[in-house]
Design a protein around this motif. Structure first.
Motif, PDB file in Angstrom:
ATOM      1  N   ARG A 382      31.656  41.122 -10.781  1.00 51.46           N
ATOM      2  CA  ARG A 382      31.428  39.713 -11.030  1.00 51.46           C
ATOM      3  C   ARG A 382      32.521  38.552 -10.697  1.00 51.46           C
ATOM      4  NH1 ARG A 382      26.858  38.674 -14.242  1.00 51.46           N
ATOM      5  NH2 ARG A 382      25.889  40.669 -14.892  1.00 51.46           N
ATOM      6  N   GLU A 424      24.570  37.266  -9.221  1.00 51.04           N
ATOM      7  CA  GLU A 424      25.313  37.629 -10.440  1.00 51.04           C
ATOM      8  C   GLU A 424      24.509  37.064 -11.669  1.00 51.04           C
ATOM      9  OE1 GLU A 424      29.726  36.472 -12.391  1.00 51.04           O
ATOM     10  OE2 GLU A 424      29.055  35.612 -10.239  1.00 51.04           O
ATOM     11  N   SER A 427      21.887  39.777 -12.476  1.00 53.30           N
ATOM     12  CA  SER A 427      22.512  41.297 -12.779  1.00 53.30           C
ATOM     13  C   SER A 427      22.518  41.657 -14.287  1.00 53.30           C
ATOM     14  CB  SER A 427      23.576  41.537 -12.210  1.00 53.30           C
ATOM     15  OG  SER A 427      24.067  42.716 -12.294  1.00 53.30           O
ATOM     16  N   ILE A 433      27.656  42.981  -9.435  1.00 52.34           N
ATOM     17  CA  ILE A 433      26.625  41.982  -9.052  1.00 52.34           C
ATOM     18  C   ILE A 433      25.420  42.731  -8.369  1.00 52.34           C
ATOM     19  CG2 ILE A 433      25.954  40.337  -7.418  1.00 52.34           C
ATOM     20  CD1 ILE A 433      28.329  39.025  -7.633  1.00 52.34           C
TER      21      ILE A 433
END
Length: 695
Positions: A382, A424, A427, A433
């Motif tokens: 991330r 992102e 997810s 991600i």
């Protein structure tokens, strides 16, 4: 302690209670397998596993033939040597093996020994009586079975490594290299040619796939994320009890702005089907209470049927919607020419599918346009976008060929930043991600890049009648093929990102800065043909633009080359007038008239490639074999009779002239540098003189 086998020549160098991993970074709380573990070595939770590797890949099973005590001990010793090449006992033994980077390599070694043991049993070779001739015959039989050269090479590598470790093994094994002086590639007759086996993504697949991925990320993602936020809000505020459901239903139906959510009906079924679960959520109640509208017989059947009748009455009146979560969607032009929303209706089930599509679309763009390996894409965490040397880049981890997992950066352009932000957002993984999406995804979250590509292509093709996207041919496709394709494009066709119609700014230039092996940049005939036509079309559009500017009275260039181009345009204009033609006639003449222009940054070259008479760049030059036309790196815009200086080039020479004057007038400029500046000043002045600038 393990009792020695009858065949053992000496005790093993490794104790049964000794960890099989030393000198490597371990995960917190790691339970490292011991050398005495005879059934399985499980490295899950011991060594950091690549994000695209499954848990089953992170273990070595000593099953089947390796259950035999002889083969079991032999392979355990061999694998310990391979994994711990800096172990004190290994160093003292003098055995030097290429270190295994991860358990997958160990598993391959074990598999090769297992199949060799099976072959030996089938051919009457005693376990302790293997010879060099037996090893050679084993490989010969693999070749006879039709195994690929690469498969044979891997088996040869294992047997050569096992022979190198033989002097330090406790069990007998041939210590002589079965193929002295030959590499595994030579033994397996793997071609040494530079042509890479990795194919490129065909242009017929590349363009519709990249465009579809960009459409989902840039055009459709806002609608999907808006629907997802609305759905999460409904779930968060849902009443767990069904108290006052009747009053709430009547109040909700009394508002004419409220519409009953319905499933998208099949084309042959004109009756709308109510989405009772979503309706229950819209009323403010948990979905488990959708049974309050059931038509099944029960003690509360009358109340349920009454509620159901009220809803169906609204449906009959036309108060329905298939877009209850999001409202209006982005409009697209469909294949039949009509304009409308890009999706038939985003309900909770479709929302899950579309969030997966967003993840897959982002994966397509990142793996396709960043030159990252599949393993490196899966390692993206991330907040991955950073500035690297003042340029946007993805921060990730390099996996291939290293055990230290160094951090690396890959330069990107803004569209990939947008794709990563979308990935992102959807997810479910705490860190990564590109992982599983939605509740129940699990902490592992491992996904397969090949399956992602296939899933996205099938989804795009299945919904073309709504999205208006081009069909994507379902060809053989693997993540590493994209890296190969981008390397080829940026090396063989510089500037082709303009011609290909991918309006994603300078992606090819960004990708060019991300290093690859030279063989990855080898040309491809299918792409060469495609881009050759594309570049020809771009060139024609530029020539047409020059013609229109010239006939409109604008200045298009200076110099002898420009004069020839203007003469050709004047002749075309005169022919069009003589024929009483129109713009189409001019286009036809422009295509058929031989106008040679190579558009460049510092000037345009009008030399004929087949007969470059008067090209100064060819004077006293060594022309490479097979080369035709001018030599761009030796261009002299100020002297060549083929030079055409366009108005767009003049600011460059004006800036260059000012810079050289600064150097010449500076007292700190060395004499030798001043001489160079004076020569450069003469060049700039001669070019500007063509445009009428005073000397």
């Amino acid at each position: 302690m393990t009792f020695p086998l009858p065949q053992q020549r000496r005790p093993s160098l490794f104790r049964d209670d000794e960890p099989v991993v030393r000198g490597r970074s371990l995960l917190p709380g790691a339970r490292v397998p011991r050398f005495g573990d005879r059934t399985v070595w499980n490295f899950k939770g011991v060594l950091k596993r690549p994000a695209n590797a499954k848990a089953v890949d992170w273990r070595v099973d000593f099953n089947l033939e390796l259950e035999d005590p002889y083969w079991n001990l032999l392979v355990r010793e061999f694998l310990t040597f391979a994994l711990n090449h800096r172990h004190p006992a290994v160093l003292k033994s003098g055995v030097i093996l290429d270190g295994a980077n991860d358990p997958r390599t160990l598993s391959h070694y074990a598999s090769h020994v297992r199949t060799a043991a099976r072959w030996g049993e089938e051919n009457g070779v005693l376990r302790e009586a293997w010879t060099v001739d037996d090893l050679r015959q084993r490989i010969n039989d693999l070749v006879a079975e039709g195994r690929s050269p690469q498969t044979v090479r891997h088996h040869v590598t294992t047997l050569k490594s096992l022979a190198a470790a033989a002097p330090a093994l406790s069990l007998p094994w041939p210590a002589e290299d079965p193929w002295p002086g030959q590499s595994a590639r030579q033994v397996a007759e793997v071609s040494g040619k530079t042509k890479l086996s990795t194919p490129v993504v065909p242009p017929a697949t590349w363009f519709p796939l990249i465009r579809a991925a960009w459409a989902y990320i840039h055009d459709f993602a806002p609608d999907i994320m808006r629907a997802d936020r609305r759905y999460e809000e409904l779930l968060a505020t849902a009443n767990p009890t069904s108290s006052d459901l009747d009053g709430r239903l009547e109040e909700w139906l009394a508002d004419p702005q409220n519409k009953v959510p319905v499933h998208t009906a099949p084309s042959h079924d004109l009756v709308p089907h109510v989405n009772w679960s979503l309706l229950t959520l819209l009323l403010g109640y948990d979905q488990v209470h959708r049974s309050a509208f059931s038509d099944s017989l029960s003690n509360t059947a009358k109340a349920r049927l009454r509620r159901r009748a009220l809803v169906l009455e609204a449906v009959a009146a036309g108060r329905t919607t298939s877009h209850a979560l999001v409202g209006d969607l982005a409009q697209v032009i469909r294949p039949d020419g009509t304009t409308g929303p890009w999706h038939h209706g985003i309900d909770p089930r479709a929302l899950k599918e579309l969030k997966l599509a967003l993840r897959d679309a982002a994966f397509v763009l990142v793996v396709g346009l960043s030159m990252m390996r599949d393993s490196e894409v899966h390692e993206i965490l991330r907040a991955p976008v950073v500035e690297h040397y003042s340029t946007l880049a993805i921060s990730s981890t390099k996996i291939k060929g290293t055990t230290s997992r160094p951090g690396k950066h890959w330069w990107i352009a803004e569209p990939l930043v947008e794709a990563l932000a979308v990935a992102e957002a959807v997810s479910s993984h705490d860190e990564r991600i590109f992982a599983a999406v939605g509740p129940g995804a699990g902490a592992d979250g491992t996904i397969n890049g090949v399956k992602l590509l296939k899933s996205f292509m099938r989804l795009v093709n299945a919904h073309r009648e709504w999205t208006g996207l081009d069909e994507i041919p379902l060809t053989y496709l693997r993540p590493h093929m994209f890296r190969r394709t981008m390397a080829m494009l940026t090396d063989q066709f510089p500037g082709s990102e303009i011609a290909t119609g991918i309006q994603l700014k300078h992606l090819a230039k960004r990708a060019l800065a991300n290093a690859t092996t030279r063989s990855y940049a080898a040309s491809d005939s299918e792409w060469a043909k495609y881009l050759g036509h594309a570049l020809d079309n771009v060139k024609f559009r530029k020539i047409k633009d020059l013609y229109e500017r010239h006939t409109g009275g604008e200045e298009i260039g200076f110099g002898p080359g420009a004069d020839r181009v203007k003469d050709a345009f004047d002749q075309i204009e005169a022919t069009v007038k003589a024929r009483a033609g129109d713009a189409r006639t001019a286009d036809t003449l422009l295509r058929t008239t031989r106008i040679n222009i190579r558009f460049g940054m510092l000037n345009n070259c009008t030399a004929d490639h087949t007969n470059p008479v008067g090209a100064v760049c060819l004077e006293n030059a060594i022309i490479p074999e097979g080369h035709t036309g001018p030599l761009d790196e030796r261009c002299r815009p100020d002297r060549c009779a083929n030079s055409m200086i366009g108005p767009e080039h003049l600011p460059i020479y004006e800036s260059h002239q000012r810079k050289q004057l600064e150097l010449i007038n500076s007292p700190s400029t060395p004499a030798c540098r001043r001489d160079v500046a004076e020569r450069e000043l003469d060049v700039a002045c001669d070019v500007l003189k063509m445009a009428g600038y005073p000397r």
